[in-house]
Design a protein around this motif. Structure first.
Motif, PDB file in Angstrom:
ATOM      1  N   GLY A  95      48.149  38.980  47.381  1.00  0.00           N
ATOM      2  CA  GLY A  95      49.337  38.573  48.116  1.00  0.00           C
ATOM      3  C   GLY A  95      49.540  37.080  48.102  1.00  0.00           C
ATOM      4  O   GLY A  95      50.036  36.514  49.087  1.00  0.00           O
ATOM      5  N   GLY A  96      49.160  36.414  47.049  1.00  0.00           N
ATOM      6  CA  GLY A  96      49.337  34.981  46.943  1.00  0.00           C
ATOM      7  C   GLY A  96      48.237  34.175  47.585  1.00  0.00           C
ATOM      8  O   GLY A  96      48.214  32.943  47.445  1.00  0.00           O
ATOM      9  N   GLN A  97      47.277  34.826  48.249  1.00  0.00           N
ATOM     10  CA  GLN A  97      46.183  34.135  48.897  1.00  0.00           C
ATOM     11  C   GLN A  97      44.909  34.291  48.055  1.00  0.00           C
ATOM     12  O   GLN A  97      44.532  35.410  47.675  1.00  0.00           O
ATOM     13  N   ALA A  98      44.298  33.169  47.735  1.00  0.00           N
ATOM     14  CA  ALA A  98      43.078  33.206  46.919  1.00  0.00           C
ATOM     15  C   ALA A  98      41.954  33.916  47.659  1.00  0.00           C
ATOM     16  O   ALA A  98      41.770  33.721  48.869  1.00  0.00           O
ATOM     17  N   VAL A  99      41.250  34.756  46.958  1.00  0.00           N
ATOM     18  CA  VAL A  99      40.086  35.446  47.490  1.00  0.00           C
ATOM     19  C   VAL A  99      38.927  35.215  46.533  1.00  0.00           C
ATOM     20  O   VAL A  99      39.109  34.841  45.368  1.00  0.00           O
ATOM     21  N   THR A 100      37.745  35.435  47.049  1.00  0.00           N
ATOM     22  CA  THR A 100      36.545  35.266  46.214  1.00  0.00           C
ATOM     23  C   THR A 100      36.085  36.627  45.725  1.00  0.00           C
ATOM     24  O   THR A 100      35.633  37.458  46.525  1.00  0.00           O
ATOM     25  N   PRO A 101      36.224  36.886  44.429  1.00  0.00           N
ATOM     26  CA  PRO A 101      35.773  38.188  43.929  1.00  0.00           C
ATOM     27  C   PRO A 101      34.255  38.230  43.834  1.00  0.00           C
ATOM     28  O   PRO A 101      33.592  37.209  43.621  1.00  0.00           O
ATOM     29  N   ALA A 102      33.702  39.422  43.988  1.00  0.00           N
ATOM     30  CA  ALA A 102      32.264  39.610  43.778  1.00  0.00           C
ATOM     31  C   ALA A 102      32.033  39.913  42.292  1.00  0.00           C
ATOM     32  O   ALA A 102      32.617  40.855  41.751  1.00  0.00           O
ATOM     33  N   VAL A 103      31.218  39.075  41.658  1.00  0.00           N
ATOM     34  CA  VAL A 103      30.946  39.228  40.222  1.00  0.00           C
ATOM     35  C   VAL A 103      29.467  39.579  40.060  1.00  0.00           C
ATOM     36  O   VAL A 103      28.592  38.803  40.444  1.00  0.00           O
ATOM     37  N   THR A 104      29.226  40.757  39.511  1.00  0.00           N
ATOM     38  CA  THR A 104      27.849  41.213  39.309  1.00  0.00           C
ATOM     39  C   THR A 104      27.673  41.661  37.856  1.00  0.00           C
ATOM     40  O   THR A 104      28.650  41.885  37.134  1.00  0.00           O
ATOM     41  N   THR A 105      26.408  41.765  37.486  1.00  0.00           N
ATOM     42  CA  THR A 105      26.083  42.222  36.131  1.00  0.00           C
ATOM     43  C   THR A 105      25.403  43.575  36.219  1.00  0.00           C
ATOM     44  O   THR A 105      24.466  43.771  37.001  1.00  0.00           O
ATOM     45  N   ASP A 106      25.873  44.508  35.418  1.00  0.00           N
ATOM     46  CA  ASP A 106      25.305  45.846  35.360  1.00  0.00           C
ATOM     47  C   ASP A 106      25.037  46.186  33.897  1.00  0.00           C
ATOM     48  O   ASP A 106      25.892  46.731  33.201  1.00  0.00           O
ATOM     49  N   GLY A 107      23.841  45.829  33.420  1.00  0.00           N
ATOM     50  CA  GLY A 107      23.522  46.054  32.010  1.00  0.00           C
ATOM     51  C   GLY A 107      24.418  45.228  31.115  1.00  0.00           C
ATOM     52  O   GLY A 107      24.506  44.000  31.244  1.00  0.00           O
ATOM     53  N   ASP A 108      25.143  45.892  30.245  1.00  0.00           N
ATOM     54  CA  ASP A 108      26.058  45.208  29.331  1.00  0.00           C
ATOM     55  C   ASP A 108      27.466  45.142  29.895  1.00  0.00           C
ATOM     56  O   ASP A 108      28.448  45.032  29.135  1.00  0.00           O
ATOM     57  N   TYR A 109      27.577  45.160  31.190  1.00  0.00           N
ATOM     58  CA  TYR A 109      28.884  45.079  31.838  1.00  0.00           C
ATOM     59  C   TYR A 109      28.874  43.968  32.882  1.00  0.00           C
ATOM     60  O   TYR A 109      27.863  43.718  33.534  1.00  0.00           O
ATOM     61  N   GLN A 110      30.043  43.334  33.031  1.00  0.00           N
ATOM     62  CA  GLN A 110      30.250  42.381  34.114  1.00  0.00           C
ATOM     63  C   GLN A 110      31.283  42.999  35.045  1.00  0.00           C
ATOM     64  O   GLN A 110      32.401  43.331  34.627  1.00  0.00           O
ATOM     65  N   VAL A 111      30.907  43.179  36.297  1.00  0.00           N
ATOM     66  CA  VAL A 111      31.732  43.917  37.248  1.00  0.00           C
ATOM     67  C   VAL A 111      32.380  42.923  38.206  1.00  0.00           C
ATOM     68  O   VAL A 111      31.693  42.122  38.849  1.00  0.00           O
ATOM     69  N   VAL A 112      33.710  42.988  38.272  1.00  0.00           N
ATOM     70  CA  VAL A 112      34.476  42.110  39.171  1.00  0.00           C
ATOM     71  C   VAL A 112      35.085  42.989  40.260  1.00  0.00           C
ATOM     72  O   VAL A 112      35.844  43.930  39.957  1.00  0.00           O
ATOM     73  N   THR A 113      34.760  42.697  41.520  1.00  0.00           N
ATOM     74  CA  THR A 113      35.260  43.468  42.650  1.00  0.00           C
ATOM     75  C   THR A 113      36.108  42.558  43.530  1.00  0.00           C
ATOM     76  O   THR A 113      35.632  41.503  43.997  1.00  0.00           O
ATOM     77  N   ILE A 114      37.389  42.974  43.753  1.00  0.00           N
ATOM     78  CA  ILE A 114      38.330  42.172  44.553  1.00  0.00           C
ATOM     79  C   ILE A 114      38.596  42.923  45.861  1.00  0.00           C
ATOM     80  O   ILE A 114      39.086  44.064  45.835  1.00  0.00           O
ATOM     81  N   PRO A 115      38.289  42.315  47.004  1.00  0.00           N
ATOM     82  CA  PRO A 115      38.575  42.976  48.289  1.00  0.00           C
ATOM     83  C   PRO A 115      40.083  42.964  48.568  1.00  0.00           C
ATOM     84  O   PRO A 115      40.734  41.915  48.506  1.00  0.00           O
ATOM     85  N   THR A 116      40.654  44.129  48.868  1.00  0.00           N
ATOM     86  CA  THR A 116      42.111  44.223  49.098  1.00  0.00           C
ATOM     87  C   THR A 116      42.462  44.903  50.411  1.00  0.00           C
ATOM     88  O   THR A 116      43.648  45.060  50.727  1.00  0.00           O
ATOM     89  N   ALA A 117      41.511  45.358  51.218  1.00  0.00           N
ATOM     90  CA  ALA A 117      41.795  46.123  52.436  1.00  0.00           C
ATOM     91  C   ALA A 117      42.659  45.308  53.396  1.00  0.00           C
ATOM     92  O   ALA A 117      42.367  44.145  53.691  1.00  0.00           O
TER      93      ALA A 117
END
Length: 565
Positions: A95-117
């Motif tokens: 919604g135009g407001q910067a948030v800090t995504p959670a960035v984790t590593t899962d094997g050969d994947y990089q997982v980006v999680t954005i809180p939207t609740a």
């Protein structure tokens, strides 16, 4: 540059059918809508260095607690390598407001999680990718990246526009199941109306992908791939031209080096065209000759010169020679029972004749005191302790005679140590080459060459020119011992002359015929058991038993030497 448009007929047909159902009024009761992404819009740009910058805008349908996207950081390239992608500058806003995504590593994947609740408005995700621009040959670079991948929500509409620093040469787009994607609904670009490549697809489930492939001349976009090589047996022992050629080249160079090393250190010195005379039969009358050795060459030295080693038979022949020269008497003892093994007593005799150092050590080991007898069966411990000294002094003697420039055993030991060191180093290098590179064949060649140094050590050392000449003389002497008549010796001295030849025949060959010659000369007036001054038999022993008796003694004494450890 012409554009490109691809349509998936089945998807459009399904959409028309659903629309028709809605028109004719087959309406179902309203249901709770699942969370989804109405639009996944990408604005991307690739720079001249191959880096791709992505800004994705997600319009949500529903109120999910979070949006998660899994980015694959590797892509297989052939059977034993993979491209590695690096994501950086990951950012997000809701919604135009910067948030800090959670960035984790899962094997050969990089997982980006954005809180939207509890938030409203579009979700934006930005990142930069390095490694997606790969060299495909013919001076071309292919940008291959899945703009949509691993999203936790289904996507109704996907669209993307990619800016580039210059014209692309071709384009492609694939979408659907990650394991078997098909063509995108629409992609085009490079035309007057749409100069930038654009991509479009619809009806994508959670986790499905949309990937793009853009090709450029590498003068426009440079490749920046990172390739990780995976271990495999085929990969480690690659037969590609470079690994195979390098292994073959090192093998050839190693073989040449072995040839040069053997020529320099292992091959006998040349220049002695004529064999030196070591021993001969000299005529002393009609049909009679006597045997003599030149320069006091002993049987043990002859054997050491022949094969560069002090063998048990060399020591055994030296014992017989000491007996023939009146330093020790060999006496065959009567058996305690019919089936008991034969034993011999060795008795030291008084003699003023000079002894070489190794002969004195040997005599002290088998008969330390004059007039005292020792059984062969009891010699094991003393003989075992004395053998290293006897061997060392015998090696010293052949060096003193000028046949070798250095002790053969010391030279072999030096090269053997070098071989072991080389083998350890080569094994370590081979493990590294096999584990980390495709040059496993080179590692095997290195191990083979290192092992070859140990084998080369067994051919060391080389004989001097004098030694080479003496070795050639041994060949002549051996031929003489195998052909010289055993019944053409001075009358009355047959036993002494035959016995003088015997130790050399034990080493060089032909001992049986000289033993038979000894047994054939029998003085009927003397008891056979004591007819030979240097070898006595038990009561009832006949001179005709000498060949078998002495062969048994040779085997028994040699066996004692071999079994000393």
């Amino acid at each position: 540059m012409t554009g490109a448009v691809v349509t998936r007929g089945r998807r459009l047909a399904a959409g028309l059918i659903l629309a028709l159902i809605g028109v004719v009024g087959f309406a179902a009761p309203p249901a709770h809508a699942l969370d989804s992404v109405t639009t996944y819009a990408v604005a991307g740009a690739v720079d001249a260095d191959g880096n791709l910058t992505v800004k994705a805008t997600l319009t949500l349908d529903g109120a999910p607690a979070q949006v998660q996207q899994r980015f694959a950081t590797t892509l297989m390239s052939g059977r034993d390598s993979q491209y590695v992608f690096t994501l950086s500058d990951i950012s997000a806003s809701v919604g135009g407001q910067a948030v800090t995504p959670a960035v984790t590593t899962d094997g050969d994947y990089q997982v980006v999680t954005i809180p939207t609740a509890g938030a409203s408005g579009p979700v934006e995700l930005g990142y930069k990718v390095k490694g997606a621009a790969v060299n495909v040959g013919k001076s071309e670079t292919a940008l291959n990246w899945r703009l949509l991948q691993g999203l936790s929500l289904p996507v109704k509409t996907f669209e993307a526009v990619i800016k580039a620093p210059g014209l692309f040469t071709s384009m492609d787009c694939y979408a659907g199941d990650p394991a078997a994607p098909g063509a995108c609904l629409y992609y085009a670009g490079g035309t007057h109306d749409e100069p930038d490549p654009v991509f479009h697809d619809e009806g994508l489930g959670a986790g499905e992908v949309v990937g793009i492939v853009l090709r450029f001349k590498d003068a426009t976009v440079k490749p920046n791939e990172t390739v990780r090589h995976l271990w495999s047996l085929d990969g480690a022992f690659s037969t590609a031209p470079l690994p195979l050629g390098l292994a073959a080249g090192v093998a050839l160079l190693g073989g040449l080096a072995y040839w040069l090393l053997h020529r320099r250190f292992g091959r006998d010195a040349v220049g002695a065209a004529q064999p030196s005379v070591l021993g001969s039969f000299t005529p002393v009358g009609a049909g009679q000759s006597t045997f003599s050795m030149v320069g006091e060459v002993r049987p043990g030295e002859v054997g050491t010169l022949a094969d560069e080693r002090v063998d048990p038979i060399d020591v055994t022949a030296s014992v017989i020679d000491l007996a023939v020269r009146n330093h020790v008497r060999i006496e065959q003892l009567p058996r305690a029972t019919q089936f008991a093994p034969t034993d011999w007593a060795l008795t030291r005799r008084e003699s003023s004749a000079a002894l070489l150092p190794y002969e004195k050590s040997l005599l002290d080991a088998i008969a330390p005191a004059s007039g005292v007898s020792r059984k062969l069966s009891e010699l094991g411990p003393d003989l075992s302790a004395a053998v290293p000294t006897i061997q060392a002094e015998l090696y010293d003697e052949v060096v003193r005679k000028g046949w070798f420039s250095a002790r053969p055993d010391a030279t072999r030991n030096k090269w053997a140590r070098l071989g072991w060191i080389a083998l350890v180093v080569a094994a370590a290098a081979a493990i590294a080459l096999i584990a980390l590179t495709p040059f496993g064949l080179l590692g095997l060649v290195l191990i083979g060459l290192a092992a070859g140094i140990g084998l080369l050590a067994q051919a060391m050392p080389s004989r001097t020119a004098k030694g080479s000449s003496a070795l050639a003389g041994l060949g002549v002497l051996r031929g003489t011992l195998l052909t010289q008549p055993t019944d053409q010796l001075p009358t009355g001295r047959e036993h002494a002359e035959l016995a003088a030849v015997l130790p050399y025949a034990v080493v060089l060959g032909g001992a049986d015929r000289w033993l038979d010659g000894l047994a054939a000369v029998n003085d009927e007036t003397v008891d056979d058991s004591v007819e030979l001054d240097w070898y006595h038999g038990p009561a009832g022993w006949q001179l005709s038993d000498l060949p078998d008796s002495l062969r048994n003694f040779i085997r028994a004494f040699t066996g004692t030497l071999v079994a000393r450890n």
